[in-house]
Each structure stands twice: as structure tokens, then as C-alpha cells.
Write a protein that holds these residues in place. Structure first.
Motif, PDB file in Angstrom:
ATOM      1  N   ASP A  86       0.830  -1.201   0.000  1.00 47.60           N
ATOM      2  CA  ASP A  86       0.000   0.000   0.000  1.00 47.60           C
ATOM      3  C   ASP A  86       0.868   1.256   0.000  1.00 47.60           C
ATOM      4  O   ASP A  86       0.560   2.231  -0.695  1.00 47.60           O
ATOM      5  CB  ASP A  86      -0.918  -0.002   1.218  1.00 47.60           C
ATOM      6  N   VAL A  87       1.966   1.214   0.758  1.00 49.75           N
ATOM      7  CA  VAL A  87       2.887   2.361   0.787  1.00 49.75           C
ATOM      8  C   VAL A  87       3.483   2.593  -0.595  1.00 49.75           C
ATOM      9  O   VAL A  87       3.517   3.727  -1.103  1.00 49.75           O
ATOM     10  CB  VAL A  87       4.002   2.125   1.829  1.00 49.75           C
ATOM     11  N   SER A  88       3.963   1.524  -1.235  1.00 52.36           N
ATOM     12  CA  SER A  88       4.559   1.665  -2.562  1.00 52.36           C
ATOM     13  C   SER A  88       3.542   2.147  -3.585  1.00 52.36           C
ATOM     14  O   SER A  88       3.859   2.955  -4.467  1.00 52.36           O
ATOM     15  CB  SER A  88       5.152   0.328  -3.012  1.00 52.36           C
ATOM     16  N   ARG A  89       2.317   1.667  -3.467  1.00 52.90           N
ATOM     17  CA  ARG A  89       1.269   2.097  -4.394  1.00 52.90           C
ATOM     18  C   ARG A  89       1.009   3.592  -4.248  1.00 52.90           C
ATOM     19  O   ARG A  89       0.882   4.312  -5.248  1.00 52.90           O
ATOM     20  CB  ARG A  89      -0.016   1.300  -4.154  1.00 52.90           C
ATOM     21  N   LYS A  90       0.938   4.073  -3.024  1.00 53.82           N
ATOM     22  CA  LYS A  90       0.687   5.497  -2.814  1.00 53.82           C
ATOM     23  C   LYS A  90       1.873   6.347  -3.293  1.00 53.82           C
ATOM     24  O   LYS A  90       1.685   7.414  -3.890  1.00 53.82           O
ATOM     25  CB  LYS A  90       0.397   5.759  -1.333  1.00 53.82           C
TER      26      LYS A  90
END
Length: 260
Positions: A86-90
């Protein structure tokens, strides 16, 4: 009312032709994401290290499960890394990642992730049971923790060693093949567990060289991270989590309606 967009089909998703340089690129991108959100990464890294210490204690009470649970703990990492995905996606979208959001990233795809996690759990249980059978057929009684490790290093137990490693390789390869890009794909798309697993398996079967290299790189880095009392997982764990996201994003294209 407009119809809902159908879930992507495993055999119509195009797969990018990967090169042997790509795993290094994924690791570099994973490190970049870790540096951009170090606090979140260190939290998940600490969770990995704490789980390692806990499993080590449990291993001493169930020595026959040592290799199966150790490798399984590493191979189900994608399921534990949802917050990192989720962090990488954001970051990829130019958004600011949040710690709270990473903890609840799973709640949009709870059912699908639960099904996939259940499949991994069943495979882990089968792996552990198969390991017990190998031990039971090879020894009179179950050796203790130290005895189990010595048995794996004793050349006189060659038959046991070959059988144990063969069982481990079979289950490890299967778990890796169906999960290498499955969890980030489930998080990122409106897809079901079967489609995600088949897409992951298809990627490994069509590009075995690169995926074997990626699996070997993950294994090597994690083994090195385990040596200093699991403390290396503080960094290696989150970096690999972020890198897996980038592996998925490069490898799996968007549905085109034609066979990939």
C-alpha cells in the motif's frame, strides 16, 4: 445501472518480457521506497524480526517443522507485506503514505485475501505433515531440535537429506509460484484469488529463469538477514516487500481481451 467491470482473467493478462537485470532494479526501487517512508518500513521490519524470534522458540518444541516453517514464514511474506504494498502504491501515485492506512490496506479485499491466505495455510500444513512423515520413516522416534539439525548435516543420512529437501523444494516452489505477485495483484485490482494465483503461476512458468533468480535473491537476502539474530529483517523485510510490489507492477500488464 452500469454493469460492474469484470475481473481480469488470468490467461488474458499480458505479461511483460522480463530480463535478468530486472530483479536488481526491483530491489533498487524497493530501497528507494523504504528510504522515502522509513518509519513505516521499520515497523514492519520489527514485526518480521519479532515473528522470527517467536518462531525460533516454537521450533525448539517441534523440530521436524523447522525447515518447513522457516521457509514457509519467508514464502508467505507477500501476505504479511500488504501494508508495504500500500505504501509503494501510494508513492507511485504521488500520494503521501500513512501508517494507519497501511495497517488497514487489507480491508478493501478482505474476502479474497482470506481465501488466498487459507490456501497458503493449507499448503503450509501439508508441508509440515510431509516433513513429519519423512522424519518418521527415517528415524526411530523424533530427534530433538539439535538432533534435527545434526541429522541434516550428517552425510550418513543422505537418503533422509535428499527426501527432506525434495519435499521442501516441492512445496517451496509451489508456494512461491502461486504467490510471487498474487497479493499485490489482489490489493491493486478487482480480481479473485484464483485469477491472481494462476497469473502468478503463469508468470513463473513462462519466464522461469528470471523468476528463479528473483526467488534465489529473496532467499539469499533473507538468510543473510536472519544471521544477526533476525535483526537484518528490520531492513531486508520492508525492502523486499516494496520490491515485490515493483516486480508485480512491471510483470503484469492490464487486461486487453486477448491472450497474453
Amino acid at each position: 445501472m452500469p454493469s460492474e467491470t469484470p475481473a481480469p482473467v488470468a490467461f488474458t493478462l499480458p505479461l511483460t518480457r522480463l530480463t535478468f537485470a530486472d530483479p536488481l532494479r526491483w530491489l533498487a526501487l524497493g530501497w528507494r521506497d523504504f528510504v522515502r517512508a522509513p518509519g513505516i518500513g521499520l515497523f514492519y521490519g520489527a514485526c518480521f524480526a519479532a515473528m522470527g524470534w517467536l518462531l525460533l522458540v516454537l521450533f525448539q518444541r517441534a523440530p521436524a517443522y523447522v525447515l518447513a516453517l522457516s521457509a514457509g514464514f519467508l514464502l508467505v511474506g507477500p501476505f504479511l507485506c500488504l501494508g508495504l504494498y500500500d505504501v509503494s502504491r501510494k508513492l507511485e501515485r504521488g500520494e503521501r503514505p500513512g501508517f494507519g492506512a497501511s495497517l488497514t490496506a487489507w480491508n478493501t479485499r478482505t474476502g479474497t485475501m482470506a481465501i488466498f491466505g487459507g490456501v497458503l495455510l493449507i499448503l503450509e500444513m501439508l508441508w509440515g505433515r510431509a516433513s513429519l512423515v519423512v522424519f518418521a520413516l527415517s528415524f526411530d522416534g523424533m530427534p530433538d531440535f539439535k538432533g534435527s539439525l545434526l541429522a541434516l548435516l550428517d552425510p550418513e543420512n543422505l537418503g533422509f537429506i535428499v527426501a527432506y529437501l525434495a519435499v521442501g523444494s516441492l512445496f517451496a516452489g509451489l508456494i512461491f509460484a502461486i504467490s510471487v505477485v498474487s497479493m499485490p495483484m489482489i490489493l491493486d485490482r478487482s480480481t479473485d484469488a484464483i485469477t491472481a494465483a494462476l497469473t502468478s503461476l503463469r508468470l513463473c512458468l513462462t519466464q522461469p529463469g528470471v523468476m528463479l533468480l528473483w526467488g534465489a535473491a529473496i532467499t539469499l537476502l533473507v538468510v543473510l538477514a536472519l544471521l544477526p539474530g533476525f535483526l537484518g529483517l528490520l531492513i531486508v523485510g520492508p525492502v523486499l516487500g516494496h520490491a515485490t510490489w515493483h516486480a508485480y507492477r512491471q510483470a503484469v500488464g492490464e487486461e486487453t481481451g486477448a491472450p497474453g
